[in-house]
Design a protein around this motif. Structure first.
Motif, short mmCIF file in Angstrom:
data_model
loop_
_atom_site.label_atom_id
_atom_site.label_comp_id
_atom_site.label_asym_id
_atom_site.label_seq_id
_atom_site.Cartn_x
_atom_site.Cartn_y
_atom_site.Cartn_z
N ALA A 124 0.83 -1.21 0.00
CA ALA A 124 0.00 0.00 0.00
C ALA A 124 0.87 1.26 0.00
CB ALA A 124 -0.93 0.00 1.21
N GLN A 125 2.05 1.20 0.60
CA GLN A 125 2.95 2.35 0.57
C GLN A 125 3.35 2.69 -0.87
OE1 GLN A 125 6.35 2.13 3.16
NE2 GLN A 125 5.12 1.86 5.01
N ILE A 126 3.57 1.67 -1.66
CA ILE A 126 3.89 1.90 -3.08
C ILE A 126 2.71 2.55 -3.78
CG2 ILE A 126 4.45 0.76 -5.26
CD1 ILE A 126 5.80 -1.46 -3.59
N GLU A 127 1.51 2.05 -3.52
CA GLU A 127 0.30 2.57 -4.17
C GLU A 127 0.05 4.03 -3.82
OE1 GLU A 127 -4.56 1.78 -4.06
OE2 GLU A 127 -3.18 0.37 -3.06
N TYR A 128 0.24 4.39 -2.56
CA TYR A 128 -0.11 5.75 -2.09
C TYR A 128 1.05 6.73 -2.16
CZ TYR A 128 -4.79 4.55 -0.52
OH TYR A 128 -6.11 4.19 -0.48
N TRP A 129 2.23 6.28 -2.54
CA TRP A 129 3.38 7.16 -2.51
C TRP A 129 3.20 8.45 -3.32
CZ3 TRP A 129 6.92 8.94 0.25
CH2 TRP A 129 7.97 9.70 -0.29
N ILE A 149 12.28 2.46 1.58
CA ILE A 149 13.47 3.25 1.26
C ILE A 149 14.60 2.35 0.73
CG2 ILE A 149 15.31 4.66 2.25
CD1 ILE A 149 12.77 6.23 1.95
N THR A 150 14.84 1.23 1.40
CA THR A 150 15.95 0.35 1.03
C THR A 150 15.77 -0.25 -0.36
OG1 THR A 150 16.37 -0.18 3.35
CG2 THR A 150 17.25 -1.71 1.70
N PHE A 151 14.56 -0.64 -0.67
CA PHE A 151 14.29 -1.27 -1.96
C PHE A 151 13.59 -0.29 -2.91
CE2 PHE A 151 14.24 -4.86 1.14
CZ PHE A 151 15.40 -5.48 0.70
N ASN A 152 14.06 0.98 -2.90
CA ASN A 152 13.36 2.00 -3.69
C ASN A 152 13.49 1.78 -5.19
OD1 ASN A 152 15.97 2.95 -4.26
ND2 ASN A 152 15.82 4.62 -2.79
N ASP A 153 14.41 0.90 -5.62
CA ASP A 153 14.45 0.55 -7.04
C ASP A 153 13.22 -0.25 -7.43
OD1 ASP A 153 15.35 -1.58 -5.40
OD2 ASP A 153 16.42 -2.51 -7.08
N GLN A 154 12.57 -0.85 -6.44
CA GLN A 154 11.33 -1.61 -6.69
C GLN A 154 10.09 -0.86 -6.21
OE1 GLN A 154 11.65 -6.01 -5.99
NE2 GLN A 154 13.58 -5.47 -4.99
N THR A 157 19.64 -9.45 -1.65
CA THR A 157 19.62 -9.23 -3.10
C THR A 157 18.29 -8.67 -3.60
OG1 THR A 157 18.89 -11.53 -3.46
CG2 THR A 157 21.27 -11.09 -3.53
N GLY A 158 17.32 -8.53 -2.71
CA GLY A 158 16.03 -7.97 -3.09
C GLY A 158 15.03 -8.99 -3.59
N SER A 205 7.50 -10.33 -2.30
CA SER A 205 6.46 -9.76 -1.44
C SER A 205 5.63 -8.73 -2.19
CB SER A 205 7.09 -9.12 -0.20
OG SER A 205 7.70 -10.09 0.61
N ILE A 206 6.31 -7.84 -2.93
CA ILE A 206 5.59 -6.80 -3.67
C ILE A 206 4.67 -7.43 -4.71
CG2 ILE A 206 5.88 -4.92 -5.33
CD1 ILE A 206 8.50 -4.23 -3.83
N GLU A 207 5.19 -8.41 -5.45
CA GLU A 207 4.39 -9.06 -6.49
C GLU A 207 3.19 -9.77 -5.89
OE1 GLU A 207 4.83 -12.51 -9.96
OE2 GLU A 207 6.48 -12.12 -8.57
N SER A 208 3.43 -10.53 -4.83
CA SER A 208 2.36 -11.31 -4.21
C SER A 208 1.31 -10.43 -3.54
CB SER A 208 2.97 -12.27 -3.17
OG SER A 208 1.97 -12.95 -2.46
#
Length: 348
Positions: A102-107, A128-133, A301-302, A308-311
Motif C-alpha cells: 500500500a505504501q507503493i500505491e499511495y506514494w 526506502i531500502t528497496f526503492n528501485d522496486q 539481493t532484493g 512480497s511486492i508481487e504477491s
C-alpha cells in the motif's frame, strides 16, 4: 545518548532515563503527527502517542474496517480521524504505517504533501531500502527516519498499558532540518519504546525480513510442525505432542529465557534436560545455518522484497492469504493447540 558494550562491540542506545517523556513532549509540542494506516502498527502507535499527550491524527480510508476500528478506539471523524489526503495535509510528521504494498500505491499522494520541513516516519526500512522496486524516494527538504518496535502493534499497546516498554530500533536516513534526532527519539519514547538502539534503514529491513522468515515466525513454525509430526507418527496423542512441542515452550520455558537468559533456563532444568539440550543445540545450529545464509542472501539481493511486492499487490491477495492461513489454522497441531489453550486455568 548512552553506549552499551556487548563483548567489546559498542552500540548507541537511548533510554527513558536520559530522554524522558516530558522531554519528548516538549520536542513534539508544535507537531501534528499524522498516522497513515490503521492496520498492524497504526493502532498501537497512535493510541500510545495520544495517551502520552502528543497531538496525533489518523488518516485512513473511509468506510473501511480500519476506519471503524479507529472510531471505536476513540478517534473522532473530522477532528482526529480523516481521509488519508486530508491527514497528509494537516500532519507535520507523516507516520507512514501502511503495508509495504500500500505504501507503493499511495506514494504519489504522500509525496505531494511532503513540503519543506516536514518529517516522513517509517516503522520498517522496506520502502526506502528497496526503492528501485518501490519508487519511494523522498524529497531532500524533509527529515526521513524510522522507529521499528521489536514486536507487533498489539504487543506495543499491551505492554504500554502494563507500564512496560517494547524495545525499538531507530534510524535516520535524512536530516534536512537538523532536528531529525530529537524528532525520531521523541517519537520512539512517545510510542512506548523501552529503549531505542541505533541502526540504519538497510540493516533494519535485512534483519527484520530474516527474523520474520526465520526464528520469529517461519523457522519456528517449521520446527514446531516437524517435531509434532514425528511425535504423532510415533504414536503420541495430539495433546501430548502439542504440549511437548508448543505449550511447554511458550508457557513455561520462554518466559524464563526472557527474564534470565538461556543459560539460566538450562541451569534450572533437570540434569537430563540439560545434558540433552547441550548435546543437541549445536547440531540444530549446524543443520539450519545454511538455510539462514540462503535466506539472508535472498533478502539482501532484493528477491524477498520482489516476491512480497508481487504477491501482496495482486487483487486476490487476501483470498490466497486466507487460504494459506486456513491451512495453518485447520492443521491438527493448531486445532490441538486451540483445545489445549481452552483448558488453561485462566480460561475456566
Amino acid at each position: 545518548m548512552a553506549k552499551l558494550n556487548f563483548g567489546g562491540v559498542e552500540e548507541n542506545v537511548v533510554t527513558r532515563e536520559e530522554y524522558p517523556l516530558d522531554k519528548a513532549q516538549q520536542t513534539l509540542k508544535d507537531e501534528v503527527v499524522a498516522v497513515i494506516g490503521y492496520g498492524v502498527q497504526g493502532p498501537g502507535q497512535a493510541l500510545n502517542l495520544k495517551d502520552n499527550g502528543i497531538s496525533v491524527i489518523v488518516g485512513q480510508r473511509k468506510n473501511s474496517k480500519s476506519w471503524d476500528k479507529a472510531v471505536a478506539d476513540g478517534f473522532v471523524p473530522g477532528e482526529t480521524l480523516f481521509e488519508i489526503e486530508e491527514a497528509l495535509q494537516k500532519g507535520t510528521i507523516i507516520c507512514y504505517l501502511l503495508s509495504d504494498a500500500a505504501q507503493i500505491e499511495y506514494w504519489p499522494l504522500v509525496e505531494k504533501y511532503l513540503t519543506a520541513g516536514k518529517a516522513l516516519y517509517f516503522s520498517h526500512g522496506f520502502g526506502i531500502t528497496f526503492n528501485d522496486q518501490t519508487s519511494i524516494v523522498p524529497p531532500e527538504n524533509v527529515d526521513v527516519f524510522l522507529v521499528a518496535p521489536k514486536g507487533s502493534g498489539t504487543s506495543l499497546r499491551r505492554m504500554f498499558l502494563q507500564n512496560r516498554g517494547l524495545n525499538s530500533s531507530y534510524a535516520i536516513f535524512q536530516d534536512a532540518t537538523g532536528k531529525a534526532f530529537d524528532r525520531v527519539v521523541s517519537l520512539g519514547i512517545a510510542i512506548g519504546s523501552g529503549y531505542l538502539f541505533e541502526t540504519n534503514f538497510q540493516k533494519e529491513v535485512y534483519s527484520d525480513l530474516t527474523g520474520e522468515r526465520g526464528t520469529l515466525m517461519g523457522a519456528i513454525q517449521g520446527i514446531f510442525a516437524a517435531q509434532y509430526d514425528v511425535l504423532r507418527k510415533k504414536g503420541h496423542s495430539p495433546s501430548e505432542a502439542f504440549n511437548e512441542t508448543v505449550e511447554e515452550l511458550t508457557q513455561s520455558l520462554m518466559p524464563l529465557v526472557a527474564e534470565n537468559g538461556m543459560d539460566w533456563m538450562y541451569a534450572n532444568c533437570s540434569t537430563t534436560a540439560q545434558r540433552g539440550a547441550l548435546d543437541w543445540w549445536k547440531r540444530f545450529r549446524d543443520a539450519t545455518s545454511p538455510i539462514f545464509e540462503e535466506l539472508y542472501d535472498s533478502v539482501a539481493t532484493g528477491k524477498e522484497a520482489g516476491y512480497s511486492i508481487e504477491s501482496n499487490s495482486k487483487p486476490d491477495y487476501r483470498v490466497d492469504l486466507d487460504a494459506e492461513l486456513a491451512e495453518l489454522r485447520d492443521s491438527e497441531m493448531w486445532q490441538a493447540g486451540k483445545t489445549v489453550r481452552s483448558l488453561r486455568p485462566e480460561n475456566n
